[in-house]
Design a protein around this motif. Structure first.
Motif, short mmCIF file in Angstrom:
data_model
loop_
_atom_site.label_atom_id
_atom_site.label_comp_id
_atom_site.label_asym_id
_atom_site.label_seq_id
_atom_site.Cartn_x
_atom_site.Cartn_y
_atom_site.Cartn_z
N GLN A 256 0.31 -1.37 -0.06
CA GLN A 256 -0.34 0.10 -0.19
C GLN A 256 0.40 1.17 -0.49
N VAL A 257 1.93 1.48 0.86
CA VAL A 257 2.78 2.53 0.68
C VAL A 257 3.41 2.75 -0.26
N SER A 258 3.71 1.73 -1.03
CA SER A 258 4.85 1.00 -2.09
C SER A 258 3.87 2.40 -3.42
N GLU A 259 2.32 1.67 -2.83
CA GLU A 259 1.40 2.04 -4.31
C GLU A 259 1.72 3.62 -4.47
N THR A 260 1.42 4.21 -2.68
CA THR A 260 1.02 5.98 -2.42
C THR A 260 2.10 6.59 -2.80
N MET A 261 3.34 5.87 -2.48
CA MET A 261 4.29 7.01 -3.73
C MET A 261 4.85 6.66 -4.87
N THR A 262 4.65 5.61 -5.12
CA THR A 262 4.71 5.77 -6.86
C THR A 262 3.44 6.61 -6.99
N THR A 263 2.46 6.53 -7.79
CA THR A 263 1.64 7.36 -7.88
C THR A 263 1.49 8.65 -7.43
N THR A 264 1.94 8.86 -6.60
CA THR A 264 2.11 10.77 -5.73
C THR A 264 4.02 10.80 -5.80
N ASN A 265 4.66 10.47 -6.71
CA ASN A 265 5.66 11.12 -6.84
C ASN A 265 6.00 12.08 -7.18
N ASN A 266 5.09 13.20 -8.02
CA ASN A 266 4.63 14.86 -8.60
C ASN A 266 3.48 15.36 -7.41
N LEU A 267 3.29 14.57 -6.33
CA LEU A 267 2.26 14.89 -5.81
C LEU A 267 2.70 15.46 -4.26
N ASN A 268 1.70 16.22 -3.46
CA ASN A 268 2.76 16.54 -2.09
C ASN A 268 0.72 16.52 -1.71
N GLY A 269 0.74 15.94 -0.79
CA GLY A 269 -1.01 15.34 -0.44
C GLY A 269 -0.95 15.18 1.13
N HIS A 270 -1.38 16.02 1.97
CA HIS A 270 -1.09 16.26 3.50
C HIS A 270 -2.14 16.11 3.65
N LEU A 271 -2.78 15.77 5.89
CA LEU A 271 -3.60 15.41 5.87
C LEU A 271 -4.43 16.34 6.15
N SER A 272 -5.27 16.40 6.55
CA SER A 272 -6.10 18.04 6.27
C SER A 272 -5.88 18.63 7.37
N SER A 273 -6.21 19.55 8.00
CA SER A 273 -5.67 19.77 9.74
C SER A 273 -7.06 19.97 10.63
#
Length: 334
Positions: A256-273
């Protein structure tokens, strides 16, 4: 005058006594005629003695053996008291009855049904029973339990580089999100472990390298990690069970982590405040896109959908191909 008695060897009984060999050697009187059959109590006693000789192995076989011996001794005592009128026969067999009765009580105590609470019963049925773990073995594992922790909505279970890794945690109900440096990695669902990667090669003096936050009201079962390891260190079967369950859990997290990091290589995802309570589980994350792609939200939604559809955790081929990742420490930042 010729004697009618033939000569015999000195010391040997005369042959005209017609004694058997056993009677001659042991000095017991010879049975000239068979007596009548003994009383029914005697027959029943020996029938149960016979049944005791065919007892199977195991605890249930031992219980069967003790029960048949108890009944046999009871009939023998009854026969000695009412038919033979022999006090010593009654006394000896009464003692045997008491001894077997004590053993039967102990065996019933050892074979008593082991019951768990509803939540723990669900964990046993879903995680441990398929691996042939007995209820007694699972009870031994539960004896190392620290507590069942209730987490409120948005409550932090573990904080990155602050919370020590001193427990093994299993989600009983609810869902929690795992993040690192403000980036969501994956979701932990019921009957999954929160800190399975830390089980392998991480001491209790080290700290979590991720943060874990409740997405909804959740309940988490916590074990004393060191106490649990000491408890199963002498049981190779339970050691293999935990290594298998936790290793499989780690592999799924790595995928799951590998998929997340691969797909969002050029994205900046953050937890909502702030979590939007009306938006539901699938709107918990705010994603800032710097390029095309589904983003973190789509990946989290996919994990939620897979959980709802109850897809298998991993097939054997995928598990075999990913076993090497466990020891690489990919999930835990060095």
């Amino acid at each position: 005058v010729v004697s009618a008695v033939p000569p015999v060897a000195p010391g040997w009984p005369p042959s005209y006594y017609n004694l058997s060999f056993v009677a001659t050697v042991f000095g017991v009187p010879h049975c000239g005629a068979w007596a009548q059959l003994n009383h029914v109590y005697f027959q029943l006693a020996n029938m149960f003695y016979f049944l005791s000789y065919i007892a199977p192995n195991g605890l249930h076989g031992l219980l069967y053996l003790r029960c048949t011996l108890l009944v046999g001794c009871a009939f023998t005592a009854l026969w000695g008291a009412t038919i033979l009128c022999s006090f010593d026969a009654l006394l000896w067999n009464a003692c045997f009855v008491v001894i077997n009765l004590v053993h039967i009580c102990i065996l019933f105590y050892r074979l008593r049904p082991v019951k768990f609470s509803k939540e723990v019963e669900e964990v046993y049925d879903a995680v441990f029973r398929p691996l042939k773990v007995t209820r007694s073995q699972f009870k031994k594992v539960l004896s190392c339990m620290k507590m069942i922790r209730q987490l409120k909505y948005q409550e932090v279970y573990a904080q990155e580089k602050v919370t020590k890794v001193d427990s093994l945690s299993l989600v009983l109900s609810g869902k929690l999100v795992v993040s690192q440096n403000g980036r969501a990695l994956h979701i932990v669902f019921p009957h999954q472990f929160l800190d399975s990667p830390e089980w392998f090669g991480v001491s209790t003096d080290e700290y979590f390298q991720v943060s874990v936050t409740a997405m909804e009201e959740s309940r988490v079962l916590l074990w004393h990690r060191d106490k649990l390891k000491l408890s199963i260190i002498t049981d190779q079967f339970l050691q293999a069970v935990f290594d298998h369950i936790l290793g499989r859990d780690v592999v799924k997290k790595l995928l799951q982590v590998s998929e997340t990091m691969t797909t969002t290589n050029n994205l900046n995802g953050h937890l909502s405040s702030e979590f939007d309570g009306d938006a539901g589980d699938k709107q918990l994350l705010i994603v800032k896109k710097t390029g095309d792609g589904p983003g973190i939200t789509a990946l989290i939604n996919r994990q939620l959908q897979e959980y709802e559809e109850r897809e298998p955790l991993l097939n054997s081929g995928t598990l075999s191909s990913c076993v090497g990742i466990i020891n690489s420490g990919f999930y835990r930042r060095q």
